[in-house]
Design a protein around this motif. Sequence first.
Motif, PDB file in Angstrom:
ATOM      1  N   LEU A   1      -5.310   4.247  -4.529  1.00  0.00           N
ATOM      2  CA  LEU A   1      -6.083   4.837  -3.447  1.00  0.00           C
ATOM      3  C   LEU A   1      -7.217   3.930  -3.003  1.00  0.00           C
ATOM      4  CD1 LEU A   1      -6.281   8.550  -4.666  1.00  0.00           C
ATOM      5  CD2 LEU A   1      -4.826   7.608  -2.863  1.00  0.00           C
ATOM      6  N   PHE A   2      -7.818   3.207  -3.946  1.00  0.00           N
ATOM      7  CA  PHE A   2      -8.961   2.369  -3.605  1.00  0.00           C
ATOM      8  C   PHE A   2      -8.600   1.341  -2.542  1.00  0.00           C
ATOM      9  CE2 PHE A   2     -11.641  -1.421  -4.708  1.00  0.00           C
ATOM     10  CZ  PHE A   2     -12.804  -0.935  -4.142  1.00  0.00           C
ATOM     11  N   ARG A   3      -7.357   0.837  -2.562  1.00  0.00           N
ATOM     12  CA  ARG A   3      -6.966  -0.195  -1.593  1.00  0.00           C
ATOM     13  C   ARG A   3      -6.813   0.362  -0.177  1.00  0.00           C
ATOM     14  NH1 ARG A   3      -2.038  -3.675  -3.202  1.00  0.00           N
ATOM     15  NH2 ARG A   3      -1.110  -1.688  -3.779  1.00  0.00           N
ATOM     16  N   LEU A   4      -6.791   1.684  -0.035  1.00  0.00           N
ATOM     17  CA  LEU A   4      -6.660   2.264   1.302  1.00  0.00           C
ATOM     18  C   LEU A   4      -7.997   2.297   2.047  1.00  0.00           C
ATOM     19  CD1 LEU A   4      -4.272   5.254   0.517  1.00  0.00           C
ATOM     20  CD2 LEU A   4      -3.671   3.056   1.548  1.00  0.00           C
TER      21      LEU A   4
ATOM     22  N   SER B   1      -5.782   9.297   4.308  1.00  0.00           N
ATOM     23  CA  SER B   1      -4.754   9.195   5.347  1.00  0.00           C
ATOM     24  C   SER B   1      -5.191   8.252   6.459  1.00  0.00           C
ATOM     25  CB  SER B   1      -4.437  10.581   5.927  1.00  0.00           C
ATOM     26  OG  SER B   1      -3.786  11.387   4.972  1.00  0.00           O
ATOM     27  N   LEU B   2      -6.505   8.151   6.687  1.00  0.00           N
ATOM     28  CA  LEU B   2      -6.991   7.210   7.695  1.00  0.00           C
ATOM     29  C   LEU B   2      -6.646   5.777   7.305  1.00  0.00           C
ATOM     30  CD1 LEU B   2     -10.529   8.708   8.460  1.00  0.00           C
ATOM     31  CD2 LEU B   2      -8.414   8.989   9.776  1.00  0.00           C
ATOM     32  N   GLY B   3      -6.749   5.485   5.992  1.00  0.00           N
ATOM     33  CA  GLY B   3      -6.386   4.157   5.527  1.00  0.00           C
ATOM     34  C   GLY B   3      -4.903   3.893   5.677  1.00  0.00           C
ATOM     35  N   VAL B   4      -4.078   4.904   5.411  1.00  0.00           N
ATOM     36  CA  VAL B   4      -2.631   4.762   5.567  1.00  0.00           C
ATOM     37  C   VAL B   4      -2.280   4.433   7.010  1.00  0.00           C
ATOM     38  CG1 VAL B   4      -0.440   6.011   5.479  1.00  0.00           C
ATOM     39  CG2 VAL B   4      -2.090   6.270   3.621  1.00  0.00           C
TER      40      VAL B   4
ATOM     41  N   LEU C   1       0.832  -1.192   0.000  1.00  0.00           N
ATOM     42  CA  LEU C   1       0.000   0.000   0.000  1.00  0.00           C
ATOM     43  C   LEU C   1       0.870   1.247   0.000  1.00  0.00           C
ATOM     44  CD1 LEU C   1      -2.695  -0.930   2.698  1.00  0.00           C
ATOM     45  CD2 LEU C   1      -2.875  -1.133   0.213  1.00  0.00           C
ATOM     46  N   LEU C   2       0.303   2.350  -0.458  1.00  0.00           N
ATOM     47  CA  LEU C   2       0.997   3.622  -0.364  1.00  0.00           C
ATOM     48  C   LEU C   2       1.251   3.968   1.097  1.00  0.00           C
ATOM     49  CD1 LEU C   2      -1.015   5.862  -2.866  1.00  0.00           C
ATOM     50  CD2 LEU C   2       1.111   4.633  -3.314  1.00  0.00           C
ATOM     51  N   ASP C   3       2.406   4.554   1.389  1.00  0.00           N
ATOM     52  CA  ASP C   3       2.610   5.096   2.725  1.00  0.00           C
ATOM     53  C   ASP C   3       2.195   6.567   2.718  1.00  0.00           C
ATOM     54  OD1 ASP C   3       4.758   6.649   1.696  1.00  0.00           O
ATOM     55  OD2 ASP C   3       6.224   5.089   2.202  1.00  0.00           O
ATOM     56  N   GLU C   4       2.298   7.224   3.855  1.00  0.00           N
ATOM     57  CA  GLU C   4       1.775   8.585   3.947  1.00  0.00           C
ATOM     58  C   GLU C   4       2.530   9.555   3.039  1.00  0.00           C
ATOM     59  OE1 GLU C   4      -0.516  11.092   7.349  1.00  0.00           O
ATOM     60  OE2 GLU C   4       0.889   9.526   7.941  1.00  0.00           O
ATOM     61  N   GLY C   5       3.846   9.363   2.911  1.00  0.00           N
ATOM     62  CA  GLY C   5       4.626  10.217   2.031  1.00  0.00           C
ATOM     63  C   GLY C   5       4.228  10.041   0.574  1.00  0.00           C
TER      64      GLY C   5
ATOM     65  N   LEU D   1       1.328   8.955  -0.521  1.00  0.00           N
ATOM     66  CA  LEU D   1      -0.015   9.513  -0.678  1.00  0.00           C
ATOM     67  C   LEU D   1       0.062  11.021  -0.901  1.00  0.00           C
ATOM     68  CD1 LEU D   1      -3.120   9.466  -0.508  1.00  0.00           C
ATOM     69  CD2 LEU D   1      -2.880   9.629   1.978  1.00  0.00           C
ATOM     70  N   ARG D   2       0.874  11.694  -0.112  1.00  0.00           N
ATOM     71  CA  ARG D   2       1.024  13.142  -0.262  1.00  0.00           C
ATOM     72  C   ARG D   2       1.587  13.496  -1.636  1.00  0.00           C
ATOM     73  NH1 ARG D   2       3.846  13.742   3.779  1.00  0.00           N
ATOM     74  NH2 ARG D   2       5.913  13.803   2.805  1.00  0.00           N
ATOM     75  N   GLU D   3       2.574  12.735  -2.095  1.00  0.00           N
ATOM     76  CA  GLU D   3       3.170  13.008  -3.405  1.00  0.00           C
ATOM     77  C   GLU D   3       2.164  12.793  -4.528  1.00  0.00           C
ATOM     78  OE1 GLU D   3       6.508  10.400  -3.430  1.00  0.00           O
ATOM     79  OE2 GLU D   3       7.717  11.651  -2.084  1.00  0.00           O
ATOM     80  N   LEU D   4       1.346  11.744  -4.398  1.00  0.00           N
ATOM     81  CA  LEU D   4       0.330  11.468  -5.414  1.00  0.00           C
ATOM     82  C   LEU D   4      -0.687  12.606  -5.479  1.00  0.00           C
ATOM     83  CD1 LEU D   4      -1.013   9.598  -7.480  1.00  0.00           C
ATOM     84  CD2 LEU D   4      -2.140   8.421  -5.580  1.00  0.00           C
ATOM     85  N   ILE D   5      -1.137  13.066  -4.318  1.00  0.00           N
ATOM     86  CA  ILE D   5      -2.106  14.159  -4.297  1.00  0.00           C
ATOM     87  C   ILE D   5      -1.480  15.436  -4.862  1.00  0.00           C
ATOM     88  CG2 ILE D   5      -3.513  15.643  -2.818  1.00  0.00           C
ATOM     89  CD1 ILE D   5      -4.650  12.836  -3.190  1.00  0.00           C
TER      90      ILE D   5
END
Length: 284
Positions: free
Chosen positions: A187-190, A235-238, A98-102, A104-108
């Motif tokens: 993102l869907f997997r989060l 971020s809750l999923g992360v 899964l994406l980590d928080e960093g 996720l931020r980069e993707l957004i």
Amino acid sequence: MTGGSQVGESDGHQIPFVEPGQAEGETSRVQRETQPPYDRIKAMILSKAIPPDTKLNIDKLARELGVSQTPVREALQRLEGDKLVVGKKPRGLWTSPLLDEGQLRELIEVRLLLEPWSASAAANDRASNPGREMLAEIDRFVALNERKNEGYALASHDVAFHDMIFYAVGNSFLHNAFRQLHAHLHLFRLYPADLDGTHTIEEHKVIAEAISRADPHAAEEAMRAHLFAAMDRFSLGVRGKDTLTSLGAVRSHVLGAPGSGQTNHVPAPSQSTGSDGTLGRRHD
């Protein structure tokens, strides 16, 4: 693009849709068995029926899907292109973490570069304005009522909604750049807290209404606000506060109901099926 209510041959950015509320019967069994291995394996990965960071056994997948190894290999090659499968030489193929928080931020941040401008560009006073179509897609999703909670429905709606904007802009380079992010697949997997889409739909409606009335500034700002809000939800999923769909329902409609003659055991994320960890969660 439609709302993606069926699983079929799809380009890599689409979300396969499994209908867990559908009663098991001959029709649904035939429909499931005619789905390409690519879509069936993708649905298993997105639903976490095959957990993240899990080694894939081609022979086991072929037996579970009732096909030969060749189409499974071809499906896994495509899923590598979708970034849902990764090769770990010499350890074989694994589902991606899964994406980590960093990340996720980069993707957004990349989406913030592409989508607010696209929403502004789509908000024009021309026949190509997608606002009415976007509002109709919102109405379609809302009409699902309790089925909105199935997860796949929200993901399919989100793909359709955002794609309508890119199609209206008509810039193939821009659209392809967005597809290469595979944003919805990751993102869907989060599994965000907003699984029934309540907040997503409110934000989508503000975007669609601004585009429909040809207000570029309002459309741009609404899209920007939506992406920041989505980052907070994902971020809750992360952080591990995700809401899982029913793995039993996913197994039933991707692999077959228990007792149907098909091998359909897929362990939950915390389980392992053997010393080699073929379908159990393992980490480097």
